[in-house]
Design an enzyme around this catalytic site. Structure first.
Site, PDB file in Angstrom:
ATOM      1  N   CYS A  60       0.804  -1.229   0.000  1.00  0.00           N
ATOM      2  CA  CYS A  60       0.000   0.000   0.000  1.00  0.00           C
ATOM      3  C   CYS A  60       0.835   1.276   0.000  1.00  0.00           C
ATOM      4  CB  CYS A  60      -0.950  -0.007   1.194  1.00  0.00           C
ATOM      5  SG  CYS A  60      -2.117  -1.381   1.178  1.00  0.00           S
ATOM      6  N   HIS A 102      -8.660   3.997  -2.535  1.00  0.00           N
ATOM      7  CA  HIS A 102      -7.322   3.466  -2.276  1.00  0.00           C
ATOM      8  C   HIS A 102      -6.853   2.535  -3.398  1.00  0.00           C
ATOM      9  CE1 HIS A 102      -3.811   2.129  -0.274  1.00  0.00           C
ATOM     10  NE2 HIS A 102      -4.326   1.173   0.487  1.00  0.00           N
TER      11      HIS A 102
END
Length: 398
Positions: free
Chosen positions: A83, A345
């Protein structure tokens, strides 16, 4: 070391996976990269290196993406750091300038994701976060899906050790959804009450974690053009350039696995160490910060990160929530973009979207999201398995 400046940023709107029919990653990269080049006022032939981040894709997707902007034979690296991939691409692009290897570089990130919870792409080898999951399962029984369980277990630890509650997590999510209502790039622009968020579909019941406290899967792209001081001066870009005054990337530490703490297992000590390094590099303190974009993949992680960044003492992050200290009118504005929870995201793009938001804030170009008087901004992006990247920004002509 040479100074590093952001001279152009661009991003696409973040979307629910598959919502835009036929929208593949080359088109996403062309959109964000072209916007960043236009923002910088330069053409692609000025770029000397490109660092391209994505998590889900084949080996040279980075080249294929950048070829939409031009083919000039420059070095192009493909970056995957879970991430924190986007901010790792930013870190590498900045390092080339910082080390005197280039005067103008491109950091670009994108993701084309599948709907639903994240899953391992390969089943014939060890999952990179298996060690983390195994350690967490010794603290509390495993539950699926893994990511919300991991952060939910850490949230429970904070509740039990320090007296925070799931209500604090709901308030954080409500804040970020409220902020995203003013962001045209956000995947969601709906405002929810705390009760709406608490009553949403349950994702991890033991921690009271609901869907509206979790970041979604997303499609999208972000990009940043970076330059040296020499390049900025030669092209008269000082009025729009934003300096990266401090930057650190930290991977897992002995404390990740050595403290029997779920909060450390989801990366909080990495974040703390990276932030401390940036404060040492710059002489800045948390009190100097105006705007912060941080990695709220799940609402509990925003709470832990308040403490990791030094906005609150250990175990006191929920006091900032109670005092409305992290929204407009408070001590800091955290995630004016809506954060990962509401902006979206797309893993490879997240860190570059954070960079774009903070660049706009420091230029006074954030529209309805603008935080008055912004002079110092901080970015935090984390990936389990693991890496944390913290970056501090100030206007070039401060």
């Amino acid at each position: 070391m040479h100074k590093v400046y952001v001279i152009g940023v661009g991003m696409t709107k973040f979307e629910k996976p598959g919502r835009r029919t036929g929208w593949d990653y080359p088109a996403m990269a062309k959109e964000s990269g072209s916007k960043a080049l236009d923002d910088a006022g330069i053409t692609f032939d000025r770029i000397e290196q490109a660092h391209v981040g994505y998590v889900f894709g084949d080996s040279t997707c980075g080249q294929r993406a950048v070829y939409e902007l031009g083919m000039t034979g420059i070095p192009i690296t493909n970056v995957n750091n879970n991430c924190s991939t986007g901010s790792t691409a930013l870190y590498l692009a900045a390092s080339a300038i910082r080390g005197g290897l280039a005067d103008c570089t491109l950091a670009l990130g994108f993701e084309k994701m599948q709907p639903g919870s994240l899953a391992a792409a390969y089943e014939d080898r060890e999952w990179p976060v298996a060690k983390h999951v195994q350690a967490l399962a010794e603290i509390r029984e495993f539950a699926s899906p893994p990511a919300p369980w991991m952060y939910g277990v850490a949230g429970l630890e904070h509740n039990e050790r320090y007296g925070s509650t799931p209500e604090h997590f709901a308030k954080i999510a409500a804040k970020n959804h409220r902020h995203s209502a003013n962001n045209p790039y956000a995947q969601f622009q709906d405002v929810y009450t705390v009760e709406d968020i608490k009553n949403a579909k349950t994702v991890y019941a033991d921690a009271g974690l609901t869907r509206l406290m979790c970041s979604p899967t997303s499609d999208g792209s972000g990009a940043a053009v970076l330059a040296s001081e020499r390049f900025v001066e030669a092209n008269d870009l000082g009025d729009r350039a934003v300096e990266i005054v401090g930057q650190a990337m930290v991977t897992d530490l002995p404390s990740t696995f050595g403290t029997n703490s779920a909060i450390n297992l989801v990366g909080t000590d990495m974040s703390r160490t990276a932030a401390d390094q940036v404060y040492a590099q710059t002489g800045l303190t948390p009190d100097d910060l105006d705007v912060i974009e941080l990695h709220d993949c799940f609402a509990p992680n925003e709470l832990f990160t308040y403490e990791a960044l030094g906005l609150a003492g250990e175990g006191e992050g929920h006091k900032l929530v109670d005092g409305n200290d992290t929204t407009y009118g408070g001590r800091w504005v955290v995630n004016p973009s809506g954060g990962l929870i509401s902006k979206g995201h797309p893993l490879g793009a997240t860190g570059l979207a954070q960079c774009a938001e903070l660049t706009w804030q420091l230029r006074g170009e954030a529209g309805a999201r603008q935080v008055d008087g912004t002079a110092v901004a901080l970015q935090h992006n984390i990936g389990l398995g693991g890496a944390a990247v913290v970056t501090a920004y100030q206007p070039a002509n401060r």
